[in-house]
Design a protein around this motif. Sequence first.
Motif, PDB file in Angstrom:
ATOM      1  N   ILE A 317      17.629  83.710-117.008  1.00  0.00           N
ATOM      2  CA  ILE A 317      18.110  82.171-117.117  1.00  0.00           C
ATOM      3  C   ILE A 317      18.708  81.622-117.902  1.00  0.00           C
ATOM      4  CG2 ILE A 317      17.499  80.253-115.092  1.00  0.00           C
ATOM      5  CD1 ILE A 317      14.731  81.725-114.073  1.00  0.00           C
ATOM      6  N   ASP A 318      20.405  81.169-116.824  1.00  0.00           N
ATOM      7  CA  ASP A 318      20.834  80.550-117.742  1.00  0.00           C
ATOM      8  C   ASP A 318      20.813  78.557-117.859  1.00  0.00           C
ATOM      9  OD1 ASP A 318      22.593  81.995-118.539  1.00  0.00           O
ATOM     10  OD2 ASP A 318      23.708  82.393-116.945  1.00  0.00           O
ATOM     11  N   PHE A 319      21.270  77.360-118.351  1.00  0.00           N
ATOM     12  CA  PHE A 319      20.573  76.555-118.045  1.00  0.00           C
ATOM     13  C   PHE A 319      21.944  75.871-117.394  1.00  0.00           C
ATOM     14  CE2 PHE A 319      21.562  72.408-119.666  1.00  0.00           C
ATOM     15  CZ  PHE A 319      19.713  71.473-118.670  1.00  0.00           C
ATOM     16  N   LEU A 320      22.142  75.813-115.975  1.00  0.00           N
ATOM     17  CA  LEU A 320      22.878  74.891-115.421  1.00  0.00           C
ATOM     18  C   LEU A 320      22.989  73.277-115.869  1.00  0.00           C
ATOM     19  CD1 LEU A 320      23.474  76.944-112.578  1.00  0.00           C
ATOM     20  CD2 LEU A 320      24.880  77.391-114.811  1.00  0.00           C
ATOM     21  N   PRO A 321      23.651  72.517-116.343  1.00  0.00           N
ATOM     22  CA  PRO A 321      23.172  70.837-116.121  1.00  0.00           C
ATOM     23  C   PRO A 321      23.580  70.148-114.792  1.00  0.00           C
ATOM     24  CG  PRO A 321      25.469  71.406-117.479  1.00  0.00           C
ATOM     25  CD  PRO A 321      24.742  72.983-116.733  1.00  0.00           C
ATOM     26  N   SER A 322      22.666  69.551-113.994  1.00  0.00           N
ATOM     27  CA  SER A 322      23.000  68.375-113.259  1.00  0.00           C
ATOM     28  C   SER A 322      23.507  66.990-114.031  1.00  0.00           C
ATOM     29  CB  SER A 322      22.206  67.897-112.691  1.00  0.00           C
ATOM     30  OG  SER A 322      21.160  67.089-113.641  1.00  0.00           O
ATOM     31  N   VAL A 323      24.318  66.629-112.932  1.00  0.00           N
ATOM     32  CA  VAL A 323      25.550  65.191-113.144  1.00  0.00           C
ATOM     33  C   VAL A 323      24.984  64.343-113.870  1.00  0.00           C
ATOM     34  CG1 VAL A 323      26.265  62.513-111.931  1.00  0.00           C
ATOM     35  CG2 VAL A 323      26.257  65.304-110.616  1.00  0.00           C
ATOM     36  N   SER A 324      23.113  63.963-113.894  1.00  0.00           N
ATOM     37  CA  SER A 324      23.089  63.500-114.818  1.00  0.00           C
ATOM     38  C   SER A 324      22.318  63.793-115.876  1.00  0.00           C
ATOM     39  CB  SER A 324      21.056  63.236-114.000  1.00  0.00           C
ATOM     40  OG  SER A 324      19.996  64.338-114.070  1.00  0.00           O
ATOM     41  N   ASP A 325      22.788  65.499-115.894  1.00  0.00           N
ATOM     42  CA  ASP A 325      22.104  65.711-117.931  1.00  0.00           C
ATOM     43  C   ASP A 325      24.058  65.222-118.402  1.00  0.00           C
ATOM     44  OD1 ASP A 325      19.814  67.181-117.692  1.00  0.00           O
ATOM     45  OD2 ASP A 325      20.687  68.272-116.387  1.00  0.00           O
ATOM     46  N   VAL A 326      24.923  65.724-117.844  1.00  0.00           N
ATOM     47  CA  VAL A 326      26.258  65.302-117.786  1.00  0.00           C
ATOM     48  C   VAL A 326      26.595  63.722-118.610  1.00  0.00           C
ATOM     49  CG1 VAL A 326      28.217  65.122-117.644  1.00  0.00           C
ATOM     50  CG2 VAL A 326      26.971  67.024-116.646  1.00  0.00           C
ATOM     51  N   LEU A 327      26.053  62.768-117.820  1.00  0.00           N
ATOM     52  CA  LEU A 327      26.262  61.657-118.349  1.00  0.00           C
ATOM     53  C   LEU A 327      25.388  60.942-119.122  1.00  0.00           C
ATOM     54  CD1 LEU A 327      26.157  60.363-114.611  1.00  0.00           C
ATOM     55  CD2 LEU A 327      28.492  60.694-116.424  1.00  0.00           C
ATOM     56  N   HIS A 328      24.350  61.565-119.181  1.00  0.00           N
ATOM     57  CA  HIS A 328      22.641  61.934-120.863  1.00  0.00           C
ATOM     58  C   HIS A 328      23.818  61.882-121.910  1.00  0.00           C
ATOM     59  CE1 HIS A 328      19.025  60.903-122.414  1.00  0.00           C
ATOM     60  NE2 HIS A 328      19.062  62.041-122.739  1.00  0.00           N
ATOM     61  N   VAL A 329      24.591  63.361-122.165  1.00  0.00           N
ATOM     62  CA  VAL A 329      24.713  63.811-122.934  1.00  0.00           C
ATOM     63  C   VAL A 329      26.059  62.666-123.257  1.00  0.00           C
ATOM     64  CG1 VAL A 329      25.695  65.645-124.296  1.00  0.00           C
ATOM     65  CG2 VAL A 329      23.979  65.770-122.452  1.00  0.00           C
ATOM     66  N   ARG A 330      26.542  62.454-122.645  1.00  0.00           N
ATOM     67  CA  ARG A 330      27.859  61.487-122.783  1.00  0.00           C
ATOM     68  C   ARG A 330      27.561  60.064-123.090  1.00  0.00           C
ATOM     69  NH1 ARG A 330      31.532  58.013-120.244  1.00  0.00           N
ATOM     70  NH2 ARG A 330      33.590  57.786-120.946  1.00  0.00           N
ATOM     71  N   TRP A 331      26.371  59.528-122.819  1.00  0.00           N
ATOM     72  CA  TRP A 331      25.713  58.610-123.359  1.00  0.00           C
ATOM     73  C   TRP A 331      25.306  58.654-124.912  1.00  0.00           C
ATOM     74  CZ3 TRP A 331      20.741  57.396-124.238  1.00  0.00           C
ATOM     75  CH2 TRP A 331      20.473  56.219-124.640  1.00  0.00           C
ATOM     76  N   ILE A 332      24.645  59.460-125.228  1.00  0.00           N
ATOM     77  CA  ILE A 332      24.505  60.143-126.077  1.00  0.00           C
ATOM     78  C   ILE A 332      25.810  59.869-127.686  1.00  0.00           C
ATOM     79  CG2 ILE A 332      23.238  61.519-127.991  1.00  0.00           C
ATOM     80  CD1 ILE A 332      21.302  62.412-125.755  1.00  0.00           C
ATOM     81  N   LEU A 333      26.671  60.881-126.785  1.00  0.00           N
ATOM     82  CA  LEU A 333      27.813  60.734-127.561  1.00  0.00           C
ATOM     83  C   LEU A 333      28.560  59.312-127.882  1.00  0.00           C
ATOM     84  CD1 LEU A 333      29.654  63.462-126.673  1.00  0.00           C
ATOM     85  CD2 LEU A 333      28.076  63.891-128.806  1.00  0.00           C
ATOM     86  N   CYS A 334      28.611  57.992-127.204  1.00  0.00           N
ATOM     87  CA  CYS A 334      29.054  57.325-127.467  1.00  0.00           C
ATOM     88  C   CYS A 334      27.907  56.111-127.674  1.00  0.00           C
ATOM     89  CB  CYS A 334      29.501  56.677-125.676  1.00  0.00           C
ATOM     90  SG  CYS A 334      30.150  57.228-124.426  1.00  0.00           S
TER      91      CYS A 334
END
Length: 434
Positions: A317-334
């Motif tokens: 199974i491949d991991f597929l990010p959700s909207v909340s996953d993408v927003l969380h990673v973006r928040w970490i980078l910021c």
Amino acid sequence: MSHQAHNIPWNVFGSNLKFRTKIPCADDATSLHFRFKPTQGKELTYFVDTFTRNVHEHADSERRKYPEAYEVPGLDDIVLDDSLTRKMTHAVRLWRSERRDKLGEVDEKPTTELCHHSEPDQRCRCPLSYNQRRMGSFFHKYRWSDCYKFFDDHKDGYISLEVFKTLLMHGEMDTLLKICAHPGVGFPSWWDARLCSCYPPDLGRDYLENALDAYLVLNIFLSSFPKSWAPGRSLDQDYRRTRIYQMMILRVTGTRQASELATHPHRQVFGIARGQLNSYSGFKYPMTTKRQDKFCGTDQPYGRLTYEEFLESQKTIDFLPSVSDVLHVRWILCEKGLPGEIAQLILDKALYKPQRRLKVPHDPLHPENIEELNKYLKFCWQVLVRSEVVARETGMNIPWKDLVSESTDRLLGCSCRKLLGRGEPPNDDLLWFK
């Protein structure tokens, strides 16, 4: 709550089914099975008739939203304007890149840039060429092709068909009705199109059949089998391990040889990556699967594996990010001090973007997924209604009763069902449901 519950008698359909953990006439699979009540024929006919009537009534309502008549466009008229072309570019690039072996490479130009190759150009690699936006591009008609000759004979017609389906699935009805106003539109000829005799005749209606299968299966479980999706349900009673559910998942998300456009919205909802399941290849069981010996040599173990085993039966199974996953990673980078623009650029370069809609993955009937589930069921219903509207405009008659019956047989078919289809009652050994 099931979709269109006040209009469609889901309870009538569901009352004719029973949840069984071991069905002898379906290779001992866990699934839903007909009860064979004395009133079953009349009740299922009532369900199909009511379902069909509601599609027709909603199509009437949908059609009234648009002008009663459209001016017939000229052969060279642009029917896909610049704004719509930009809107469609991402979707078109996706399904074209999936068949680059037959359709050629596609440029990764920004969606704001449009094709300006006004004359046929073999070197044009634009996702949606200028010529494909003209009315004349929708005149291609399907004709039979020998094996391995389909794309030689129908490359341009195939692209126009996929553009047509993209418009319908995205709800661009005004544009579709303008196209269908011309009597020369070739869409009706593609209804039973196929790559060759080796493939089913569904190239022109795969998007409709996918929506219908998913719509029926989810609504049946929602309306009539709440224990199968209730919190704390047992593994044996889980709707996801049933034959009918796993067959539906493979059908609406599996990689296909002909066209994958019809799978895109369903993959997002069910969290299935491209290549996770292949509808044209057999199952391969991981060495870690405890039940490998039992199912060795079985091509289609629907309903005999847990859902997790089923998903990994061909590939991890491949991991597929959700909207909340993408927003969380973006928040970490910021949080690390990067400007928002740089953080987004990193995500874009890493192709880290939302690919899954459900909050709780792989469980669409989970209570936390109710909002996305309702959106999905509404989408499936709209695909059916839009298809009826377009069919009427082109002089087609969609055989809804046949389609619903075929979907039911496809998902609930078993050996005793086939016996009944020939007018022969099942023998006593099959009547475990008494």
